[in-house]
Design an enzyme around this catalytic site. Sequence first.
Site, short mmCIF file in Angstrom:
data_model
loop_
_atom_site.label_atom_id
_atom_site.label_comp_id
_atom_site.label_asym_id
_atom_site.label_seq_id
_atom_site.Cartn_x
_atom_site.Cartn_y
_atom_site.Cartn_z
N GLU A 9 40.08 16.25 71.86
CA GLU A 9 39.01 16.60 72.80
C GLU A 9 37.99 15.50 73.00
O GLU A 9 37.50 15.29 74.11
CB GLU A 9 38.32 17.89 72.35
CG GLU A 9 39.18 19.14 72.52
CD GLU A 9 40.28 19.28 71.50
OE1 GLU A 9 40.28 18.50 70.52
OE2 GLU A 9 41.15 20.15 71.66
N HIS A 30 38.29 31.82 69.23
CA HIS A 30 38.78 31.96 70.60
C HIS A 30 37.83 32.86 71.39
O HIS A 30 38.25 33.57 72.29
CB HIS A 30 40.19 32.54 70.64
CG HIS A 30 41.25 31.63 70.07
ND1 HIS A 30 41.64 31.69 68.77
CD2 HIS A 30 41.97 30.63 70.63
CE1 HIS A 30 42.59 30.78 68.54
NE2 HIS A 30 42.81 30.12 69.65
C1 LIG Z 1 40.17 21.18 68.52
C2 LIG Z 1 41.23 22.10 68.99
N1 LIG Z 1 41.84 21.87 70.17
C3 LIG Z 1 42.79 22.69 70.63
C4 LIG Z 1 43.17 23.78 69.89
C5 LIG Z 1 44.24 24.70 70.43
N2 LIG Z 1 45.46 24.48 69.70
C6 LIG Z 1 45.73 25.20 68.62
S1 LIG Z 1 47.10 24.69 67.88
C7 LIG Z 1 47.39 23.50 69.00
C8 LIG Z 1 48.61 22.64 68.86
C9 LIG Z 1 48.68 21.94 67.56
O1 LIG Z 1 49.92 21.36 67.37
P1 LIG Z 1 50.36 20.71 65.99
O2 LIG Z 1 49.25 19.93 65.42
O3 LIG Z 1 51.63 20.02 66.22
O4 LIG Z 1 50.57 21.94 65.01
P2 LIG Z 1 51.63 23.12 65.11
O5 LIG Z 1 51.02 24.18 65.94
O6 LIG Z 1 52.86 22.58 65.67
O7 LIG Z 1 51.78 23.62 63.70
C10 LIG Z 1 46.40 23.52 69.96
C11 LIG Z 1 46.37 22.63 71.11
C12 LIG Z 1 42.50 24.00 68.66
N3 LIG Z 1 42.78 25.04 67.88
N4 LIG Z 1 41.55 23.15 68.24
#
Ligand SMILES: Cc1ncc(C[n+]2csc(CCOP(=O)(O)OP(=O)(O)O)c2C)c(N)n1
Lengths: 369, 402
Positions: free
Chosen positions: A103, A173
């Site tokens: 972000e 959320h």
């Molecule tokens: C700062 C932030 N940005 C966006 C999100 C929304 N979000 C939650 S999980 C995720 C994807 C994360 O992917 P990864 O790090 O590969 O972990 P995985 O879900 O595959 O375990 C996103 C974009 C969040 N929780 N926090």
Amino acid sequence: MVLNKIVKLGGEVLQSAVPLKNKSQRCASHFVYSPDSNSTIKGDRTKMNMFQAINNALDTALKTDPKAIIFGEDVGFGGVFRCTLDLQKKYGKQRVFNTPLCEQGIAGFGIGAAVAGSTAIAEIQFADYIFPAFDQLVNEAAKYRYRSGNLFDCGKLTVRSPCGAVGHGALYHSQSPEAYFAHTPGLKVVVPRGPIKAKGLLLSCIRDPDPCLIFEPKVLYRMAVEEVPTDDYQLPIGKADILINGSDLTMIGWGTQVHVLKEVADLLKEKHSISAEVIDLVSILPWDVDTVCKSASKTGRVLVAHEAPLTSGFGAEIAATIQENCFLKLSAPVVRVTGPDTPFPHVFEPFYLPTKWRCLDEALKLIDY
Amino acid sequence: MLPSCVRSMCKKSPKKILGLMGRQGSIVAQKGSTVAQAQFETQPFKLHKLTEAPATQVTLTRDEALEMYTQMHTIRRMETAAANLYKEKNIRGFCHLYSGQEAVAVGFKHALRPQDSVITAYRAHGWTYVMGVKPLGVMAELTGRQTGCARGKGGSMHMYADNFYGGNGIVGAQVPLGVGIAFAAKYKNTDGVCVTLYGDGAANQGQVFESYNIAKLWNLPCIFVCENNGYGMGTSTVRSSASTKYYTRGDYVPGIWVDGMDVLAVREAAKFAIKHCATGQGPIVMEAQTYRYSGHSMSDPGTSYRTREEVQEVRQTRDPIASLKEKIISSNLVTAEEIKKVDAQIKTDIDTATEQAKKDKEIGLDELSADITANHLGSDIRGVSIFAPLKHKRIGPAINLK
Ligand SMILES: Cc1ncc(C[n+]2csc(CCOP(=O)(O)OP(=O)(O)O)c2C)c(N)n1
Ligand SMILES: [Mg+2]
């Protein structure tokens, strides 16, 4: 009268006010959405929900401005709330693209692109995730024009982000961070209450010469449906809307809370013959001091409601301004009905929100003051 | 360097090699029709700025085999039950399942010592369980009941236990915390390390790079573990990351790649990394290549950005539980009957926990205003409804202040 009954019944009323069959399950929503009935924008209209109206605004922006680009996490597929659906297909990966998950980087990239002439439209997936970008927005975006003596600015930056309660969002959320940004001269902050406003405000933000944040109440994306003008139109930033005219008290909210207040106004009218004026503030920074103070002076009683916590919520600014400008016209202190000073809870969302019952109760007390 | 015979072996399908090695495994003692231990060959590890690699030949005892299988299968069952609870609307908040990734948590658990700590993101159910919380503690946290490990106040993304610092909803935010936890271990001379987990998507957050630098600069016992499951929500690694060699992305921090679908390989890599940290060599980055079967969260069907065939293929050829099962049965560490029994027991346990998690009580409304601060100055919490004014309360005691 009802007030006493409510207060006596205390917790019991609160329990029954929780719109759930089984309160430990996820709940749908705590309000009834009411569409805009008297929008005066001319031209053809199509039925759209709020995410479609936003999509339509973004489509309009891309179509009318070849410098416009859209980026953010997963926006290429339409984003988690479908606001950018099919835009990549239509305008290509050069203009609508996914970013990595970062972000601070998204905001900073947007500022850079904007300062160099792009119309940068960024999506932060949830308002709860805007805080990693807080520094870029507050220290870089907001002050670029000022600190360069107007040699440079990033006015072409717009950041969209879904905010507010959805019934089961829990701690990360659900938050409504508008007040944090309202404390930042140089930014503009708006919150739409439905599809028509969302489209017009978003287009205004995109074309406004200052960096703008638009917080879109996510609970409205699908639920809010209106006949939205299909032409290109803009709605003013900084201008509040009086949705219901009234004489006994003024109730002010924005986003989802406007619909709660409209319900409260109906209850006040039907059950108590009280005439409440309902104002959608629309724009948090700048905000429409004139409309608010005129109404406050007319009714002498003001209730402000928002989902964010009480202390330093934007209601505080409104209350302070009203007492400063309308002191002698007031018949009661300005009251705030808000989320409490707790984190947004996991299991207690129905108790956390400034529901119509809490607003109604405070409105009646305000009248009885 | 790896002996070339091992390298060439690993070019064959891992399944074949492993079956073979199992049967050839040195038999130490008979126990009924089973053997007490067996040896297996893992895929080779990839190294970054390391001269030594963990052994690819690993020994597994019968007890370890049973425990690993039980833990992995329990996680799988728990996640299936969680998915159902979510669909029945018994879970609020968001819910991210760990199915497919079990070998990472379980493999690590078998290397961790009591003084070691773990911190992860929101995909926390499996980790919470291996760090000592019973299935009910996890399931009831999901349903928001007071028997949940955080009394129902955290939900799916926020679970905690001794030496397990959660459960974090903001992507990437837990990574610098892990470095701080590692610092405290060093400062207090506990000899502990901190396993700091994040995803392939989170790997692109700026704070991750700040963390690598601090950890290396101050030589902290931090194991950065990137659980690379191929996707961050709908974005695949190649579309999110300029380099998908996550184990090299610490640059000046040594790194190791491990097959995260092989619990034995993970255990060896974890032991190796713990030794690296605990012998004062500073941090290490580990990439565990794994796969998530479900969508990102319950609202993601998980099929718009990848094919059903892809998911099916992983399930059929790389499933961490099926492959462990095959290995331990074919090497006579455990019998097929024993596995059946274990499966039945797990099913009963999880069914019971699930029912209980639906029935247990929620905490009282008074806890809406509990534990906001340690020492609330003032009386009522501002802004709480006049229907039920609430005072601040402490529930505690906090685990970390013990
Ligand atoms: C700062 C932030 N940005 C966006 C999100 C929304 N979000 C939650 S999980 C995720 C994807 C994360 O992917 P990864 O790090 O590969 O972990 P995985 O879900 O595959 O375990 C996103 C974009 C969040 N929780 N926090
Ligand atoms: Mg991932």
